[in-house]
Every structure is written in structure tokens, then in C-alpha cells.
Design an enzyme around this catalytic site. Structure first.
Site, PDB file in Angstrom:
ATOM      1  N   HIS A  99       0.835  -1.211   0.000  1.00 25.73           N
ATOM      2  CA  HIS A  99       0.000   0.000   0.000  1.00 25.73           C
ATOM      3  C   HIS A  99       0.867   1.258   0.000  1.00 25.73           C
ATOM      4  CE1 HIS A  99      -3.396   2.644   1.135  1.00 25.73           C
ATOM      5  NE2 HIS A  99      -2.494   3.252   1.893  1.00 25.73           N
ATOM      6  N   GLU A 100       1.909   1.275   0.824  1.00 28.58           N
ATOM      7  CA  GLU A 100       2.771   2.458   0.884  1.00 28.58           C
ATOM      8  C   GLU A 100       3.526   2.658  -0.423  1.00 28.58           C
ATOM      9  OE1 GLU A 100       2.238   4.516   3.078  1.00 28.58           O
ATOM     10  OE2 GLU A 100       1.067   3.179   4.365  1.00 28.58           O
ATOM     11  N   HIS A 103       1.565   4.552  -2.899  1.00 31.18           N
ATOM     12  CA  HIS A 103       1.689   6.016  -2.830  1.00 31.18           C
ATOM     13  C   HIS A 103       2.924   6.495  -3.585  1.00 31.18           C
ATOM     14  CE1 HIS A 103      -1.669   6.616  -0.252  1.00 31.18           C
ATOM     15  NE2 HIS A 103      -1.161   5.966   0.779  1.00 31.18           N
TER      16      HIS A 103
END
Length: 227
Positions: A99-100, A103
Site C-alpha cells: 500500500h505504501e 503512494h
């Protein structure tokens, strides 16, 4: 009652819902933190693989203290993973790390919502520290203009939370797509776990938006009642 607006009961309701959602996230994250992912990859391993696969070889993966303190820093261009993610080969760690990196990919492609959120973050942080005090001062001193300044700042915070939703949802979509495409979850059970962790995390952002909306409606009602 001077400082209680018409939507105070809604704020209390959203607050209770937020606490329940936070508890759900903690339980879900904890459950899948106990399940080793089939590839035996730590969060740092997954982040590195996903970064390299997307041409982000220059972005470092760092370990940071804290629990669920994972984040991507768009200024320093670093993926920062908490202690329970960086060196742990669990399903939760895999999902959070991916998920990170999502980004970081958004930053690479210059996703408009991410860029807007970045521009809003610092001034809104300062503004929201002032907003409640301006609102109270306006009420006590009976200065309607000051109350409306507080309303505008609460509205800006609502905008920030609104912009955050597509940013977080898109990062999770990218994470799940990468894990599935490269078969890193390894099984339907692992895929279910990754989905559960990221869904629980997404709900916290929905709750944040709901709270910002309730607060904005509340201060807006207070301002209108005094106009």
C-alpha cells in the site's frame, strides 16, 4: 450549550463509530500479522520488489518506530515501514508495505489528488489548530465574522479528507493488483487476508471524512444560528 451546535449528536455518533472501526482495524491487522505469507517475504522485501518493478529503484525503504506508523514521504521520496511491517514476513506486513509503495507510484505518475493533498497538508494543519479557538472567540466576543473564518477552516479540513479518500483507495488498489499479479499472496486465503487488512485501513479514512463532515455541518449550523 453555547458551544454545542445542532449536529453535536451526529459528531458523538461518528466518534463512537470511529472507535469501533479503529478496533476492527487493530483486530484485523493483529490477526493477519500472525499469519506468515507463503513467499516468506518481509514487508521490506515486498516494498523493494514492488518499487523496483515500477522503476523506483532509487526510493529507499526505511524502518521507523511505532505501530501502524507506515507512510510514504513525498518530500524525501522514502517508503517508511513500522517495526511490525519492515522485518516481518506476515500477510499484514505484505499488504501494508505494498500500500505504501502504491503512494510512491502515485507520486511517480503525479496523481493530481496526491499532489493536491500534499499542498493542502501543511497550511491545513496550521489552520485546524486555530479553527476551534477562532470559533470559540467569535462566540464569546459575538463576532460573526470570526465564526465564519472558523467555518471556512473546517470546510478546508473537509476538503482535505475528501481528497484523501481516492488517494488511499487507489494505493490499496495498486497494492492488491501487484500482489495478485505476482502471486505473492500465494493462495485465496492470503489474498483474503491482504484484502481484509487494506479494507479495514480504508474504513478509518472513511470515518475521518465522516467526522470532518459532521464537524463542518455543526459549525456551519452554529454560524447560521448567530447570523
Amino acid at each position: 450549550m453555547e458551544f454545542l451546535g445542532p449536529y453535536t449528536p451526529l459528531i458523538l455518533l461518528v466518534f463512537v463509530a470511529s472507535m469501533l472501526i479503529q478496533g476492527y482495524l487493530t483486530r484485523t491487522y493483529s490477526r493477519w500479522s500472525q499469519v506468515r505469507n507463503p513467499r516468506n517475504l518481509t514487508g521490506a522485501d515486498v516494498a523493494r520488489l514492488m518499487l523496483d518493478a515500477n522503476g523506483l529503484n532509487h526510493v529507499p525503504v526505511n524502518a521507523v518506530p511505532g505501530n501502524l506508523s507506515d507512510h510514504y514521504d513525498p518530500i524525501r521520496k522514502t517508503v517508511n515501514l513500522s517495526q511490525g511491517v519492515y522485518g516481518v514476513p506476515s500477510v499484514s506486513a505484505m499488504a501494508v508495505a505494498a500500500h505504501e509503495v502504491g503512494h510512491a507510484i502515485q507520486d511517480k505518475v503525479r496523481m493530481p489528488a496526491l499532489l493536491l493533498r500534499g499542498r493542502l497538508a501543511v497550511p491545513l494543519s496550521l489552520g485546524m489548530n486555530l479553527a476551534p479557538w477562532l470559533l470559540m472567540a467569535g462566540i464569546v466576543l459575538q463576532l460573526t465574522g470570526l465564526i465564519w473564518v472558523g467555518v471556512i477552516l473546517f470546510g478546508a479540513a473537509l476538503l482535505f479528507h475528501l481528497v484523501t479518500l481516492p488517494v488511499e483507495f487507489d494505493a490499496s488498489r495498486r497494492a492488491l493488483a501487484y500482489l495478485d499479479t505476482h502471486n505473492l499472496t500465494g493462495s485465496p486465503e492470503g489474498q483474503k487476508g491482504a484484502q481484509a487488512v487494506l479494507t479495514a485501513a480504508a474504513l478509518t479514512y472513511v470515518a475521518g471524512f465522516a467526522m470532518a463532515l459532521a464537524q463542518f455541518l455543526n459549525v456551519l449550523g452554529m454560524a447560521r444560528n448567530r447570523s
